[in-house]
Design a protein around this motif. Structure first.
Motif, mmCIF file in Angstrom:
data_model
loop_
_atom_site.group_PDB
_atom_site.id
_atom_site.type_symbol
_atom_site.label_atom_id
_atom_site.label_comp_id
_atom_site.label_asym_id
_atom_site.label_seq_id
_atom_site.Cartn_x
_atom_site.Cartn_y
_atom_site.Cartn_z
ATOM 1 N N ARG A 1 0.498 -1.263 0.025
ATOM 2 C CA ARG A 1 0.120 0.027 -0.078
ATOM 3 C C ARG A 1 0.876 1.375 -0.178
ATOM 4 N N GLY A 2 0.410 2.162 -0.042
ATOM 5 C CA GLY A 2 1.359 3.166 -0.237
ATOM 6 C C GLY A 2 1.162 4.061 -0.896
ATOM 7 N N SER A 3 1.792 6.121 -1.471
ATOM 8 C CA SER A 3 2.925 6.023 -2.480
ATOM 9 C C SER A 3 3.211 6.836 -2.087
ATOM 10 N N PRO A 4 4.309 7.112 -3.191
ATOM 11 C CA PRO A 4 5.985 8.035 -2.603
ATOM 12 C C PRO A 4 5.546 8.959 -1.370
ATOM 13 N N TRP A 5 6.534 8.696 -0.341
ATOM 14 C CA TRP A 5 6.516 10.863 0.009
ATOM 15 C C TRP A 5 6.908 11.786 -0.400
ATOM 16 N N PRO A 6 6.169 12.989 -0.330
ATOM 17 C CA PRO A 6 6.607 14.136 -0.891
ATOM 18 C C PRO A 6 6.992 14.298 -0.856
ATOM 19 N N THR A 7 7.981 14.852 -0.234
ATOM 20 C CA THR A 7 9.611 15.506 0.027
ATOM 21 C C THR A 7 9.694 16.087 -1.047
ATOM 22 N N PRO A 8 10.362 17.424 -1.537
ATOM 23 C CA PRO A 8 10.793 17.463 -2.685
ATOM 24 C C PRO A 8 12.506 17.188 -2.673
ATOM 25 N N GLY A 9 12.977 17.167 -3.698
ATOM 26 C CA GLY A 9 14.277 16.599 -3.981
ATOM 27 C C GLY A 9 14.677 14.936 -3.605
ATOM 28 N N LYS A 10 13.679 14.304 -2.960
ATOM 29 C CA LYS A 10 14.158 12.949 -2.115
ATOM 30 C C LYS A 10 14.078 12.199 -3.682
ATOM 31 N N LEU A 11 15.399 11.502 -3.536
ATOM 32 C CA LEU A 11 15.323 10.708 -4.461
ATOM 33 C C LEU A 11 15.183 9.073 -4.778
ATOM 34 N N PHE A 12 15.088 8.244 -3.643
ATOM 35 C CA PHE A 12 14.719 7.083 -3.051
ATOM 36 C C PHE A 12 13.986 6.369 -2.464
ATOM 37 N N HIS A 13 12.868 5.507 -2.620
ATOM 38 C CA HIS A 13 11.445 5.437 -2.043
ATOM 39 C C HIS A 13 12.329 3.824 -1.858
ATOM 40 N N PHE A 14 12.172 3.622 -0.714
ATOM 41 C CA PHE A 14 12.196 1.708 -0.750
ATOM 42 C C PHE A 14 10.730 1.124 -0.445
ATOM 43 N N ARG A 15 10.401 0.371 -1.003
ATOM 44 C CA ARG A 15 9.648 -0.762 -0.334
ATOM 45 C C ARG A 15 9.761 -1.914 -1.051
ATOM 46 N N ALA A 16 9.324 -3.666 0.162
ATOM 47 C CA ALA A 16 9.420 -4.392 0.168
ATOM 48 C C ALA A 16 8.445 -4.450 -0.071
ATOM 49 N N PRO A 17 7.687 -5.988 -0.628
ATOM 50 C CA PRO A 17 6.440 -6.499 -0.684
ATOM 51 C C PRO A 17 6.286 -7.395 0.895
ATOM 52 N N PRO A 18 5.275 -7.414 1.011
ATOM 53 C CA PRO A 18 4.921 -8.437 2.975
ATOM 54 C C PRO A 18 5.928 -9.301 2.490
ATOM 55 N N GLN A 19 6.197 -10.297 1.749
ATOM 56 C CA GLN A 19 6.544 -11.534 1.737
ATOM 57 C C GLN A 19 8.359 -11.380 2.277
ATOM 58 N N ALA A 20 8.428 -10.357 2.456
ATOM 59 C CA ALA A 20 10.313 -10.057 2.815
ATOM 60 C C ALA A 20 10.126 -9.792 4.030
ATOM 61 N N ALA A 21 8.636 -9.881 4.686
ATOM 62 C CA ALA A 21 9.066 -10.988 6.664
ATOM 63 C C ALA A 21 9.241 -12.144 6.599
ATOM 64 N N ASP A 22 8.800 -12.662 5.778
ATOM 65 C CA ASP A 22 8.970 -14.279 6.152
ATOM 66 C C ASP A 22 10.500 -14.462 5.458
ATOM 67 N N LEU A 23 11.338 -13.569 4.461
ATOM 68 C CA LEU A 23 12.453 -13.970 4.608
ATOM 69 C C LEU A 23 13.379 -13.791 5.650
ATOM 70 N N LEU A 24 12.777 -12.394 6.261
ATOM 71 C CA LEU A 24 13.695 -11.892 7.672
ATOM 72 C C LEU A 24 13.618 -13.008 8.229
ATOM 73 N N ALA A 25 11.761 -14.272 8.909
ATOM 74 C CA ALA A 25 12.342 -14.496 10.040
ATOM 75 C C ALA A 25 12.663 -15.872 9.451
#
Length: 323
Positions: A56-80
Motif C-alpha cells: 500500500r501507499g504512495s511515495p512520500w512527497p519530500t521535494p528532492g527525495k530521490l529514493f523510495h524503498f518498499r518491499a512486498p509483505p513476503q519480505a517479512a517471511d524472508l527475515l523470519a
C-alpha cells in the motif's frame, strides 16, 4: 550469563531485491551458507530495515527525495527464515510510502514474532524501547534517527523516533537510556545518524555517542553511512550495509561490510567478532581473497584512529570491548 548479538547494517529489500523475491523466497538465494551459519550461532539477530514492507501507499512527497524503498509483505517471511529477531525502523526510509505502509511493516513483522523498535503509530510508540531476554540477560534496545525531520512521529501521527543530534542529544533520549538501564542488565542504543558515504563519524556523532554512554548505554551501534566505521568501545560507529541492490562506490567500497557479533555478560559488552562480507546484487556472501584483505586493512585502520586494536583471528576481526 552470556549472550551473543548479531548486529547487521542497512538491509534494503525493495527495488531489485523485491524483484528477486518474486522469483525465489529461498533464504540461500540471499545469504550464503557461511553468513547464515553465523546468524544461527547468535542468540539475537538485529538489522536496520531500510524499507517498508507493504503493498500500500504512495511515495512520500519530500521535494528532492530521490529514493523510495518498499518491499512486498513476503519480505517479512524472508527475515523470519533468516532468523532475524528484531529490526530497527528508525531511519530515513520507514515512511517512504506513507503512514499505512509503516504500520503495515510493523504488523507484518510482529505477526511473525519479529520485534520492531524506533517507529510506530505515534510518538510514544516510536520512542518506546523493547526488552530482549536472552542468555539470562535483560537487554533493552532503543532506536532513533537524526534524519529526516519530516518523518518524525507526533503525539497523534505515525512516524519515527526522531532526534536532532547535531543540535545535541535531546533529553528524551538520555532519559530513556537511564530508565532502561535501571530495568535492564544492558542497554543497546542503535541510532541512524549522519550522511551517506562517509569514511568516519562526524564530530557531532562522536559527541552524541559519548552522551549516550554517559547516560547508561552499554553498547551503541550506529548506521547510515553504508560504509563500516571504526570502533571506540563501547561504540560501533557504523555497521555498514548487509543486503541490498545499491550502486557501488569503488573507493569507499560499500559492497564490502561486516557482520558484528557482540558477546555480552552481566558486566556489559566483552568481545566483538566482525565477519567480513561481500555484498553482491541482492545476495551477501563471506568475503574472500582481495575483498577480505581490503576489509581487514580498512577496519583495522579505522579502529586504530580511535586507539582501538582490531586483531585478525580465525577468519574474523576481533576487538576487546571491555572498557
Amino acid at each position: 550469563m552470556t549472550a551473543t548479538l548479531a548486529l547487521a547494517g542497512d538491509t534494503m529489500l525493495g527495488r531489485g531485491v523485491a524483484d528477486l523475491l518474486t522469483v525465489s523466497s529461498d533464504p540461500a538465494a540471499y545469504l550464503s551458507d557461511g553468513v547464515r551459519a553465523h546468524l544461527a550461532d547468535a542468540d539475537v539477530v538485529l538489522v536496520n530495515l531500510e524499507c517498508c514492507l507493504s503493498d500500500r501507499g504512495s511515495p512520500w512527497p519530500t521535494p528532492g527525495k530521490l529514493f523510495h524503498f518498499r518491499a512486498p509483505p513476503q519480505a517479512a517471511d524472508l527475515l523470519a527464515e533468516l532468523g532475524v529477531s528484531c529490526v530497527t525502523l528508525a531511519n530515513n526510509h520507514a515512511l517512504d510510502y506513507g503512514y499505512d505502509a509503516l504500520l503495515d511493516t510493523r504488523a507484518h513483522l510482529e505477526h511473525l514474532g519479529i520485534l520492531t523498535v524506533g517507529a510506530g503509530a505515534d510518538r510514544a510508540q516510536a520512542r518506546e524501547p523493547i526488552m530482549l531476554v536472552v542468555g539470562g540477560l535483560r537487554i533493552a534496545v532503543i532506536a532513533l534517527t537524526d534524519h529526516p525531520a519530516d518523518y518524525a512521529a507526533l503525539p497523534d501521527r505515525p512516524g519515527v523516533a526522531y532526534a536532532d543530534l547535531p543540535g545535541g542529544v535531546p533529553s528524551w533520549v538520555t532519559d530513556a537510556v537511564a530508565r532502561a538501564r535501571a530495568e535492564a542488565d544492558a542497554v543497546l542504543v542503535t541510532p541512524h545518524w549522519g550522511p551517506n558515504m562517509t569514511s568516519g563519524p562526524a564530530p557531532y556523532i562522536r559527541t552524541a555517542a559519548e552522551s549516550m554512554v554517559a547516560a547508561g548505554a552499554s553498547l551503541v551501534a550506529g548506521h547510515s553511512a553504508h560504509v563500516v566505521h571504526g570502533v571506540a568501545p563501547p561504540v560501533l560507529y557504523d555497521l555498514g550495509d548487509f543486503l541490498d541492490d545499491y550502486a557501488i562506490d569503488r573507493e569507499l567500497r560499500n559492497d564490502l561490510s561486516l557482520l558484528f557479533l557482540v558477546t555480552l555478560d552481566e558486566t556489559g559488552p566483552v568481545r566483538l567478532r566482525a565477519v567480513p562480507l561481500h555484498l553482491e546484487y541482492g545476495r551477501t556472501v563471506i568475503a574472500r581473497g582481495q575483498e577480505r584483505a581490503w576489509l581487514r586493512r580498512r577496519f583495522t585502520d579505522a579502529c586504530a584512529q580511535f586507539g582501538t586494536s582490531a586483531v585478525w583471528d580465525d577468519d574474523v576481526l576481533t576487538v576487546d570491548l571491555r572498557c
